[in-house]
Each structure stands twice: as structure tokens, then as C-alpha cells.
Design a protein around this motif. Structure first.
Motif, PDB file in Angstrom:
ATOM      1  N   ARG A 167      77.209  37.026 125.600  1.00 35.73           N
ATOM      2  CA  ARG A 167      76.205  36.935 126.673  1.00 35.73           C
ATOM      3  C   ARG A 167      76.833  37.331 128.015  1.00 35.73           C
ATOM      4  N   GLU A 168      78.071  36.912 128.250  1.00 31.02           N
ATOM      5  CA  GLU A 168      78.766  37.281 129.489  1.00 31.02           C
ATOM      6  C   GLU A 168      78.986  38.787 129.560  1.00 31.02           C
ATOM      7  N   VAL A 169      79.365  39.380 128.431  1.00 30.34           N
ATOM      8  CA  VAL A 169      79.568  40.830 128.388  1.00 30.34           C
ATOM      9  C   VAL A 169      78.271  41.560 128.721  1.00 30.34           C
ATOM     10  N   ASP A 170      77.178  41.102 128.154  1.00 27.07           N
ATOM     11  CA  ASP A 170      75.876  41.733 128.425  1.00 27.07           C
ATOM     12  C   ASP A 170      75.523  41.658 129.911  1.00 27.07           C
ATOM     13  N   GLN A 171      75.783  40.515 130.524  1.00 24.52           N
ATOM     14  CA  GLN A 171      75.484  40.345 131.950  1.00 24.52           C
ATOM     15  C   GLN A 171      76.351  41.263 132.805  1.00 24.52           C
ATOM     16  N   GLU A 172      77.641  41.335 132.487  1.00 23.90           N
ATOM     17  CA  GLU A 172      78.559  42.193 133.237  1.00 23.90           C
ATOM     18  C   GLU A 172      78.182  43.669 133.064  1.00 23.90           C
ATOM     19  N   TYR A 173      77.751  44.018 131.863  1.00 21.30           N
ATOM     20  CA  TYR A 173      77.337  45.397 131.590  1.00 21.30           C
ATOM     21  C   TYR A 173      76.133  45.785 132.435  1.00 21.30           C
ATOM     22  N   ARG A 174      75.119  44.931 132.456  1.00 22.54           N
ATOM     23  CA  ARG A 174      73.916  45.232 133.240  1.00 22.54           C
ATOM     24  C   ARG A 174      74.232  45.346 134.728  1.00 22.54           C
ATOM     25  N   SER A 175      75.096  44.461 135.217  1.00 26.10           N
ATOM     26  CA  SER A 175      75.488  44.508 136.628  1.00 26.10           C
ATOM     27  C   SER A 175      76.227  45.804 136.950  1.00 26.10           C
ATOM     28  N   ILE A 177      76.048  48.699 135.370  1.00 27.06           N
ATOM     29  CA  ILE A 177      75.119  49.844 135.305  1.00 27.06           C
ATOM     30  C   ILE A 177      74.293  49.947 136.574  1.00 27.06           C
ATOM     31  N   ARG A 178      73.825  48.825 137.077  1.00 26.73           N
ATOM     32  CA  ARG A 178      73.052  48.845 138.324  1.00 26.73           C
ATOM     33  C   ARG A 178      73.880  49.416 139.475  1.00 26.73           C
ATOM     34  N   SER A 179      75.129  49.013 139.565  1.00 26.58           N
ATOM     35  CA  SER A 179      76.009  49.510 140.634  1.00 26.58           C
ATOM     36  C   SER A 179      76.246  51.008 140.509  1.00 26.58           C
ATOM     37  N   LEU A 180      76.432  51.473 139.284  1.00 24.43           N
ATOM     38  CA  LEU A 180      76.700  52.894 139.072  1.00 24.43           C
ATOM     39  C   LEU A 180      75.466  53.749 139.355  1.00 24.43           C
ATOM     40  N   VAL A 181      74.304  53.253 139.009  1.00 15.84           N
ATOM     41  CA  VAL A 181      73.072  53.995 139.309  1.00 15.84           C
ATOM     42  C   VAL A 181      72.914  54.147 140.821  1.00 15.84           C
ATOM     43  N   THR A 182      73.180  53.081 141.550  1.00 15.33           N
ATOM     44  CA  THR A 182      73.106  53.131 143.019  1.00 15.33           C
ATOM     45  C   THR A 182      74.098  54.142 143.583  1.00 15.33           C
ATOM     46  N   TYR A 183      75.324  54.123 143.049  1.00 20.89           N
ATOM     47  CA  TYR A 183      76.359  55.047 143.514  1.00 20.89           C
ATOM     48  C   TYR A 183      75.947  56.495 143.250  1.00 20.89           C
ATOM     49  N   MET A 184      75.385  56.725 142.088  1.00 18.86           N
ATOM     50  CA  MET A 184      74.990  58.072 141.688  1.00 18.86           C
ATOM     51  C   MET A 184      73.857  58.599 142.576  1.00 18.86           C
ATOM     52  N   MET A 185      72.943  57.717 142.962  1.00 21.27           N
ATOM     53  CA  MET A 185      71.835  58.119 143.828  1.00 21.27           C
ATOM     54  C   MET A 185      72.338  58.458 145.234  1.00 21.27           C
ATOM     55  N   GLU A 186      73.371  57.731 145.673  1.00 20.53           N
ATOM     56  CA  GLU A 186      73.905  57.961 147.019  1.00 20.53           C
ATOM     57  C   GLU A 186      74.784  59.204 147.084  1.00 20.53           C
ATOM     58  N   ASP A 187      75.417  59.550 145.969  1.00 24.31           N
ATOM     59  CA  ASP A 187      76.310  60.712 145.946  1.00 24.31           C
ATOM     60  C   ASP A 187      76.073  61.523 144.673  1.00 24.31           C
ATOM     61  N   PRO A 188      75.153  62.479 144.703  1.00 22.74           N
ATOM     62  CA  PRO A 188      74.840  63.288 143.507  1.00 22.74           C
ATOM     63  C   PRO A 188      76.044  64.035 142.940  1.00 22.74           C
ATOM     64  N   LEU A 201      80.828  52.329 129.215  1.00 22.00           N
ATOM     65  CA  LEU A 201      80.421  50.931 129.336  1.00 22.00           C
ATOM     66  C   LEU A 201      79.464  50.538 128.213  1.00 22.00           C
ATOM     67  N   ARG A 202      78.593  51.462 127.830  1.00 23.80           N
ATOM     68  CA  ARG A 202      77.679  51.194 126.721  1.00 23.80           C
ATOM     69  C   ARG A 202      78.455  50.962 125.424  1.00 23.80           C
ATOM     70  N   SER A 203      79.481  51.757 125.196  1.00 22.80           N
ATOM     71  CA  SER A 203      80.306  51.566 123.996  1.00 22.80           C
ATOM     72  C   SER A 203      81.015  50.213 124.026  1.00 22.80           C
ATOM     73  N   LEU A 204      81.504  49.813 125.190  1.00 30.34           N
ATOM     74  CA  LEU A 204      82.169  48.512 125.310  1.00 30.34           C
ATOM     75  C   LEU A 204      81.185  47.376 125.030  1.00 30.34           C
ATOM     76  N   GLU A 205      79.960  47.509 125.529  1.00 33.52           N
ATOM     77  CA  GLU A 205      78.948  46.487 125.272  1.00 33.52           C
ATOM     78  C   GLU A 205      78.662  46.381 123.777  1.00 33.52           C
ATOM     79  N   ARG A 206      78.645  47.516 123.106  1.00 33.02           N
ATOM     80  CA  ARG A 206      78.404  47.512 121.653  1.00 33.02           C
ATOM     81  C   ARG A 206      79.581  46.889 120.905  1.00 33.02           C
ATOM     82  N   ILE A 207      80.792  47.106 121.390  1.00 27.27           N
ATOM     83  CA  ILE A 207      81.961  46.483 120.763  1.00 27.27           C
ATOM     84  C   ILE A 207      81.837  44.966 120.852  1.00 27.27           C
ATOM     85  N   GLY A 208      81.360  44.468 121.994  1.00 31.19           N
ATOM     86  CA  GLY A 208      81.099  43.038 122.115  1.00 31.19           C
ATOM     87  C   GLY A 208      80.081  42.562 121.097  1.00 31.19           C
TER      88      GLY A 208
END
Length: 254
Positions: A167-175, A177-188, A201-208
Motif C-alpha cells: 500500500r505504501e509503494v502504491d501511494q509513493e508511486y501515485r505521488s 507520477i503526479r510530480s513527473l506529469v507536472t514537470y513534463m507540462m512545465e518543460d516539454p 516507476l510503473r515496473s517498480l510498482e508491479r514488482i511490489g
């Protein structure tokens, strides 16, 4: 808890004891290898080490072969020995764990693939999201290590803690991803690198997820309770309600 030799002596065939210990040892050895594979894949990304990434991807072939060998041995034992009760659960659990370990190896290979793509970018890119990769990577490596230790000991409480940590891994993963999406929008200009990191990160979440699945297989093996689709509360109740079975053919881990 009785020793391994004490439990083995309950079997009519000493060869059966040897076969059970062999597949158990093979599975734990495979687990150690894929744990190292995850760690090396992350190190390859962080350090831009293409050679290490390539070696990690090659190791996936060995994980595939180990899974096939273990599965064949499990099938052979079931066919020849017709095990009952906890012996049968042990064999089924080992087969399922080997499958999860093989998938962890697959995810490590994907991490290495993306690490190579990032390292081969024409211009030096900032290490966007690497801190999150290292943090979540450490979490899932610890989960894999702990669940293998739990399996070697038959430790249900430790297995439950691993399942809970997902559950902790899932929470950290979602957080992350949100940060990276914001970064990507600010700097294409960062899109290519960020997309690769998001897949990592998706692969790491699946390993969990697979580490949690291994914990569930152990709980089934020891308690006889199938908790694959149960909540954490129900899993905990199943562990506390389980009691050692008095079965003359049971195999117990050290």
C-alpha cells in the motif's frame, strides 16, 4: 518448531524429502537472483551504466529457465508422489512463487531497457525522477528480500507486513507520477526522459505487487487459507485464526 530433519523423517520415502528441499532451495536461489536483478537495473539507470543494464536484461533469460525448471519439477513430484495436505500446498506455492519471481525478472528487464534509452539520449539530460526511482526501488527491493526471508522461515507475520507495505509503494508511486506529469507540462523538452522514468516507476510498482503476491502464497501454504482476494484486515484475521495442522506428511520450513 520441529527441525527439517524431524519433519522429513515422517515421510516414507527419503527421496521425497530430498525432492521437496531441492525445489524449495531452487526457488529461494531464484529469488536471490531476481532481487539482485532489480537492484542492478536501478543502479544502471542512476549511474547511466549501459553495460550493467545489458547484463541485467540478459539475466532475464536465466530467470525464465529457472522458472521452467522449477515448474517441471513441481509437476513431476505431484505426478509421481501424489502429495497430500501441506506437502501439496508447499509444491503449489513454490510453483506460484517461481512465476511471480519470473515476472519480477521481466520488470527488471524493462527497467534496464528504459535505462539504456535514457543513457543513449543525444544530449545529457537532468536526472528527473531519479530520487523517486531510488526511493521506491529501495522499498520494493526490501519487500522482495523480506518475503523470501519469510518464505524460508514460514513466518506469516513477516509475510503480512510485506503485503501491507505494498500500500505504501502504491501511494509513493501515485505521488511520483503526479510530480513527473507536472514537470513534463512545465518543460516539454523533458518529455522523452520523463516518459521513460514513468515506465520505470510503473515496473517498480508491479514488482511490489508481485512481492505481495508471494506473501499471499506463503500464507496459503502455511495456513491453508486462500487470501488472494481478501483485504488486509481479512488477511490478518486468517493469519491469527490459523493453527498448526497435525499432518503426518507435512513438510515444514526451517
Amino acid at each position: 518448531m520441529p527441525s527439517v530433519n524431524d519433519n522429513f523423517s515422517k515421510h516414507i520415502s527419503n527421496q521425497f524429502n530430498i525432492e521437496l528441499e531441492q525445489i524449495r532451495t531452487q526457488m529461494l536461489s531464484m529469488g536471490g537472483m531476481v532481487e539482485r536483478q532489480v537492484s542492478d537495473a536501478i543502479d544502471a539507470l542512476i549511474n547511466g551504466n549501459v553495460e550493467l543494464a545489458e547484463k541485467t536484461r540478459e539475466r532475464d533469460k536465466l530467470a525464465n529457465q529457472m522458472e521452467m525448471d522449477i515448474d517441471q519439477q513441481c509437476t513431476k513430484i505431484i505426478a509421481l508422489r501424489q502429495p497430500a495436505a501441506s506437502d501439496l500446498r508447499l509444491i503449489i506455492a513454490i510453483s506460484r512463487v517461481a512465476s511471480d519471481l519470473e515476472r519480477i525478472g521481466d520488470e527488471s528487464g524493462r527497467i534496464s531497457k528504459h535505462a539504456i534509452e535514457i543513457a543513449n539520449q543525444p544530449s545529457r539530460q537532468p536526472q528527473i525522477g531519479y530520487q523517486e526511482v531510488r526511493h521506491i526501488g529501495n522499498l520494493v527491493i526490501e519487500m522482495v528480500r523480506d518475503v523470501l526471508t519469510a518464505f524460508s522461515r514460514g513466518d506469516l507475520e513477516m509475510a503480512y507486513k510485506v503485503a501491507k507495505r505494498d500500500r505504501e509503494v502504491d501511494q509513493e508511486y501515485r505521488s511520483a507520477i503526479r510530480s513527473l506529469v507536472t514537470y513534463m507540462m512545465e518543460d516539454p523538452r523533458s518529455i522523452t526522459v520523463v516518459l521513460n522514468v514513468m515506465w520505470i516507476l510503473r515496473s517498480l510498482e508491479r514488482i511490489g505487487d508481485h512481492a505481495r503476491s508471494i506473501a499471499i502464497h506463503l500464507i496459503y501454504q502455511v495456513s491453508g487459507e486462500d487470501v488472494r482476494h481478501k483485504s488486509l484486515r481479512e488477511i490478518k484475521e486468517a493469519i491469527h485464526d490459523s493453527s498448526p495442522e497435525d499432518e503426518s506428511d507435512s513438510y515444514q520450513s526451517e
